[in-house]
Design a protein around this motif. Structure first.
Motif, short mmCIF file in Angstrom:
data_model
loop_
_atom_site.label_atom_id
_atom_site.label_comp_id
_atom_site.label_asym_id
_atom_site.label_seq_id
_atom_site.Cartn_x
_atom_site.Cartn_y
_atom_site.Cartn_z
N GLU A 109 0.83 -1.19 0.00
CA GLU A 109 0.00 0.00 0.00
C GLU A 109 0.88 1.26 0.00
O GLU A 109 1.82 1.33 0.78
CB GLU A 109 -0.85 -0.05 1.28
CG GLU A 109 -1.92 0.98 1.38
CD GLU A 109 -2.65 0.85 2.72
OE1 GLU A 109 -2.26 0.01 3.55
OE2 GLU A 109 -3.59 1.60 2.92
N LEU A 116 -0.80 -5.55 0.32
CA LEU A 116 -2.10 -5.37 -0.31
C LEU A 116 -2.86 -6.67 -0.46
O LEU A 116 -4.08 -6.69 -0.39
CB LEU A 116 -1.94 -4.69 -1.67
CG LEU A 116 -1.79 -3.17 -1.60
CD1 LEU A 116 -1.62 -2.59 -2.99
CD2 LEU A 116 -2.99 -2.53 -0.93
N PHE A 117 -2.14 -7.80 -0.66
CA PHE A 117 -2.87 -9.06 -0.77
C PHE A 117 -3.54 -9.39 0.56
O PHE A 117 -4.69 -9.84 0.59
CB PHE A 117 -1.95 -10.21 -1.20
CG PHE A 117 -2.67 -11.51 -1.26
CD1 PHE A 117 -3.61 -11.75 -2.25
CD2 PHE A 117 -2.46 -12.49 -0.29
CE1 PHE A 117 -4.32 -12.93 -2.29
CE2 PHE A 117 -3.18 -13.67 -0.33
CZ PHE A 117 -4.11 -13.90 -1.33
N ARG A 119 -4.54 -7.23 2.80
CA ARG A 119 -5.69 -6.32 2.95
C ARG A 119 -6.87 -6.83 2.12
O ARG A 119 -8.01 -6.73 2.54
CB ARG A 119 -5.35 -4.90 2.49
CG ARG A 119 -4.15 -4.25 3.12
CD ARG A 119 -4.31 -3.90 4.55
NE ARG A 119 -5.33 -2.91 4.86
CZ ARG A 119 -5.72 -2.67 6.12
NH1 ARG A 119 -5.19 -3.34 7.12
NH2 ARG A 119 -6.63 -1.77 6.36
N PHE A 120 -6.55 -7.37 0.92
CA PHE A 120 -7.61 -7.87 0.04
C PHE A 120 -8.30 -9.08 0.67
O PHE A 120 -9.52 -9.15 0.77
CB PHE A 120 -7.03 -8.23 -1.32
CG PHE A 120 -8.00 -8.90 -2.25
CD1 PHE A 120 -9.01 -8.16 -2.85
CD2 PHE A 120 -7.93 -10.25 -2.50
CE1 PHE A 120 -9.93 -8.77 -3.69
CE2 PHE A 120 -8.84 -10.87 -3.34
CZ PHE A 120 -9.84 -10.12 -3.93
N TRP A 293 -12.97 -3.48 1.77
CA TRP A 293 -12.87 -3.13 0.35
C TRP A 293 -13.39 -1.72 0.10
O TRP A 293 -12.79 -0.95 -0.66
CB TRP A 293 -13.64 -4.15 -0.49
CG TRP A 293 -12.97 -5.49 -0.54
CD1 TRP A 293 -11.67 -5.76 -0.26
CD2 TRP A 293 -13.59 -6.73 -0.90
NE1 TRP A 293 -11.44 -7.11 -0.41
CE2 TRP A 293 -12.60 -7.73 -0.81
CE3 TRP A 293 -14.87 -7.11 -1.28
CZ2 TRP A 293 -12.85 -9.07 -1.10
CZ3 TRP A 293 -15.12 -8.44 -1.57
CH2 TRP A 293 -14.11 -9.41 -1.48
N THR A 296 -10.91 0.80 1.27
CA THR A 296 -9.74 0.82 0.40
C THR A 296 -10.04 1.59 -0.88
O THR A 296 -9.21 2.39 -1.34
CB THR A 296 -9.32 -0.62 0.05
OG1 THR A 296 -9.17 -1.35 1.25
CG2 THR A 296 -8.02 -0.64 -0.72
N TRP A 310 -3.56 -0.51 -6.19
CA TRP A 310 -4.19 -0.34 -4.89
C TRP A 310 -5.72 -0.38 -5.04
O TRP A 310 -6.43 -0.97 -4.24
CB TRP A 310 -3.76 1.01 -4.30
CG TRP A 310 -4.11 1.20 -2.86
CD1 TRP A 310 -4.57 0.26 -1.98
CD2 TRP A 310 -4.03 2.44 -2.13
NE1 TRP A 310 -4.78 0.83 -0.75
CE2 TRP A 310 -4.45 2.15 -0.81
CE3 TRP A 310 -3.64 3.74 -2.46
CZ2 TRP A 310 -4.49 3.13 0.17
CZ3 TRP A 310 -3.68 4.70 -1.47
CH2 TRP A 310 -4.09 4.40 -0.17
N PRO A 313 -7.88 -4.39 -7.03
CA PRO A 313 -8.31 -5.64 -6.37
C PRO A 313 -9.61 -5.47 -5.59
O PRO A 313 -10.50 -6.31 -5.69
CB PRO A 313 -7.13 -5.96 -5.44
CG PRO A 313 -5.98 -5.30 -6.06
CD PRO A 313 -6.51 -4.05 -6.69
N SER A 314 -9.74 -4.35 -4.87
CA SER A 314 -10.96 -4.15 -4.08
C SER A 314 -12.16 -3.93 -4.99
O SER A 314 -13.25 -4.44 -4.72
CB SER A 314 -10.80 -2.97 -3.14
OG SER A 314 -9.77 -3.22 -2.24
N GLY A 317 -12.99 -7.35 -6.39
CA GLY A 317 -13.53 -8.20 -5.33
C GLY A 317 -14.96 -7.84 -5.01
O GLY A 317 -15.86 -8.69 -5.03
#
Lengths: 342, 328
Positions: A109, A116-117, A119-120, A293, A296, A310, A313-314, A317
């Motif tokens: 981040e 970041l993975f 956090r995801f 998410w 983020t 950054w 992914p969110s 997802g």
């Protein structure tokens, strides 16, 4: 030419209807739930959606284990986790010095250097918990109020109907945005709480408020159904032989409403997840340090040009999860609907 | 008929009154301190804070404040600011704590922006939604139908704010395909050009539900006997679709449009925030951030009145078309 097509279509649909009717004859003896389940199993979209949802649930449940699959970071000398800040991975502009690697599958981040993975993966948790628990709670409240109002009638029914009208005419998003910080202050104000405690309180405050403002649709539906069911012969017969009210409600009436209740609950889950993410974006949702998410996306939008890793992914997802849940809900509705052709 | 209308109007008034009381209690009795947010503790001492509270009338009992607020809505009220008296005519919503302007001015100067956004979006979602719905209904069961309906299902299921945000970030900020919002004072041309992006995405996403309503409604009317009669008389397919099919199918769609005003308001709030359109929704968000109670109260009340009025009009209008509703 168009007319021909439509005529063909009509013939076809009549044939289909005749076939359905024949099938329905052979289906006698199966409960509506069973019929719906059998139809659902044959629905490809529903199966794919279910696989996606299960994937996200597994990711959320086993997040710590999955995150540990990443290798040890050569700069920091430790394995990445969800909360630890690594400013040594950040340059003086606030941008990460490492990209996607075996130690950080999705990079780190900007500004804080958190993985970041991680956090995801952990971000799937609050979305799923909020979606499912708010849907469960609002279903229970909606069904109870609908049953009570529809069956008892009189002033109880009038009060409940009025409450439904009242809540439905409030500007929902605006009120929720305003109420969340107020409730939060009431519960957690003044005291010296850690960031984690504040974040946890906010989490439960959010679920409560989503439920308070989300029960009306189902209550109205159940109330209407109960009002017509209570005049039916089987209910009157039960009343005549002296079956207690509670038993009439739960043994006679409720089983007839299983279909609409399941449909409404399954459509509620993605609605709540999406609403929570919107709140997080507008500043009244989840707060740090909970990985979320929605949060983020709000933070990462200012970096979308220089560090899109950054944001995306969110975004993916959240979109895929809500999409899968919504399409599954639609499929469940079709499966319970005797007039749909799928 | 008259009793039905009276009952519906009574219900609407009771709902608005309850909204008024509930929002007042929640916001004014709430723990937020507007004096603090006007002047943070490190800049103001306790005396100064108290002076601000007295100035805003926040030191008096809640019931007194409520009676004054309520009175102001119907007969107007006078405010005293530093010796000078400011009259605020009915319906008086008070003065913003932050800008000092009357809330009526704050809201009505921004109202046109929200209305323009909502109307432009409505034009888009009605045209797009109804057209796609008709095409899908006419080609029912074909690949075209499945692609159109499947596409609109997918599009409508993704959280709206994500679609709008990505659209704003990439189409407006990054690739600059569409211009940014600018206020009306910079010229109507620039203004409406800037409204295209927010109205487009709001209209497009809202259109997905109208696609499905139109398709279902059209399929139902096209299977009616009178449509078959019209076809058998040799009327052109286009006239059958528009004059016989669509006209009957529009009834439910217009009803849904009236009941959807609340959803449209929510949509404009998110859209205004994302595209920085200076409308009511964005002002309300700013007021929430500032603890600007009169502005928050004003926007919540205004939104509630709009929603209740829209529902009332739909209900009463519908009871003229379909008398069975009156018994419900």
């Amino acid at each position: 030419m168009l007319a021909d097509e439509i005529e063909d279509e009509q013939l076809e649909s009549e044939a289909q209807r005749a076939k359905d009717a024949k099938n329905a004859d052979s289906r006698t003896g199966r409960s509506p739930g069973r019929v719906a389940y059998d139809r659902l199993k044959k629905d490809k979209v529903a199966v794919i959606c279910l696989v996606i949802i299960v994937f996200f649930i597994l990711l959320a449940v086993f997040a710590p284990l999955v995150v540990n699959l990443q290798s040890v970071d050569p700069t920091t000398g430790v394995r990445a986790d969800v909360g630890t800040v690594h400013t040594e991975l950040i340059d003086f502009n606030g941008l990460p010095t490492v990209g996607m690697s075996s130690a950080h599958w999705l990079g780190v981040e900007p500004r804080l250097g958190r993985d970041l993975f991680a956090r995801f993966a952990f971000g799937a948790r609050p979305s799923l918990i909020i979606g499912f628990s708010a849907a469960a709670a609002s279903t229970i409240i909606g069904v109870s109020l609908g049953l009570i109002g529809g069956y008892l009638g009189g002033w109880v029914d009038k009060t409940i109907t009025w409450l439904i009208d009242f809540f439905l005419s409030l500007p929902l998003l605006l009120v929720v945005l305003a109420v969340v910080p107020i409730v939060q202050l009431r519960i957690a104000g003044g005291g010296r709480l850690t960031a984690e405690q504040t974040s946890t309180i906010r989490f439960w405050v959010l679920i409560t408020i989503l439920v308070i403002f989300g029960w009306m649709g189902l209550a109205r539906l159940v109330r209407g159904e109960v009002k017509s069911l209570r005049e039916r012969e089987f209910v009157q017969a039960a009343r005549a032989i002296g079956v207690p009210t509670r038993q009439i409600l739960f043994k006679e009436i409720l089983p007839n409403l299983v279909g609409p209740i399941i449909v409404s609950a399954s459509i509620a889950v993605p609605t709540y997840i999406s609403f929570e993410a919107t709140l997080s974006y507008l500043g009244a949702g989840l707060v740090e340090p909970t990985a979320s998410w929605g949060r983020t996306i709000a933070d990462a939008q200012n970096y979308f040009e220089i560090y899109p890793l950054w944001l995306w992914p969110s975004v993916i997802g959240l979109s895929v999860l809500v999409l899968a849940l919504t399409l599954l809900g639609d499929s469940i509705r079709d499966a319970f609907d005797p007039t749909s052709r799928r | 008929m008259l009793t039905f209308i009276l009952r519906r109007v009574g219900l609407a008034i009771s709902v608005i009154l309850a909204t008024l009381v509930a929002t007042f209690v929640v916001f004014f009795a709430g723990p937020s301190d507007p004096a603090q947010s006007l002047c943070p503790e490190n800049r103001c001492n306790a005396e100064r804070l108290q002076a601000i509270r007295v100035n805003l009338g926040l030191d008096r009992p809640l019931t007194v404040q409520f009676v004054e607020y309520f009175k102001g809505l119907f007969v107007g009220r006078d405010f005293e600011f530093a010796g000078a008296t400011n009259h605020c005519g009915a319906p008086c919503l008070g003065f913003s704590y932050h800008t000092g302007r009357s809330v009526n001015d704050e809201l009505f100067s921004r109202f046109p922006n929200t209305v323009v956004l909502a109307l432009m979006a409505a034009v888009i979602f009605l045209i797009v939604g109804v057209t796609i719905g008709i095409v899908a209904a006419v080609r029912r069961g074909t690949a075209t139908d499945r692609i159109l309906i499947g596409g609109s299902q997918v599009f409508g299921a993704i959280p709206y704010y994500i679609l709008a945000l990505l659209f704003a970030l990439y189409m407006v900020t990054f690739w600059r395909v569409l211009p940014q919002y600018s206020s009306f004072s910079e010229g109507p041309g620039v203004y409406f050009a800037g409204m295209i992006a927010p109205a487009f995405i709001l209209g497009l996403v809202t259109s997905t539900s109208y696609t499905r309503y139109t398709r279902n409604s059209m399929i139902e009317t096209l299977s009616m006997d009178y449509v078959r009669t019209a076809r058998s008389k040799g009327i052109s397919e286009r006239r059958v679709l528009v004059n016989h099919g669509l006209r009957a199918a529009m009834g439910p769609i217009v009803t849904i449009l009236g009941l959807d005003i609340a959803a449209l308001l929510t949509g404009t709030l998110i859209t205004e925030k994302i595209f920085e359109v200076d409308g009511i929704g964005r002002r309300a968000l700013q007021a929430l951030f500032d603890d600007d109670l009169p502005v928050i109260m004003g926007t919540v009340l205004m939104a509630a009145v709009i929603v209740v009025l829209a529902n009332l009009i739909v209900d009463i209008g519908y009871s003229f078309i379909d008398p069975r509703v009156r018994l419900a």
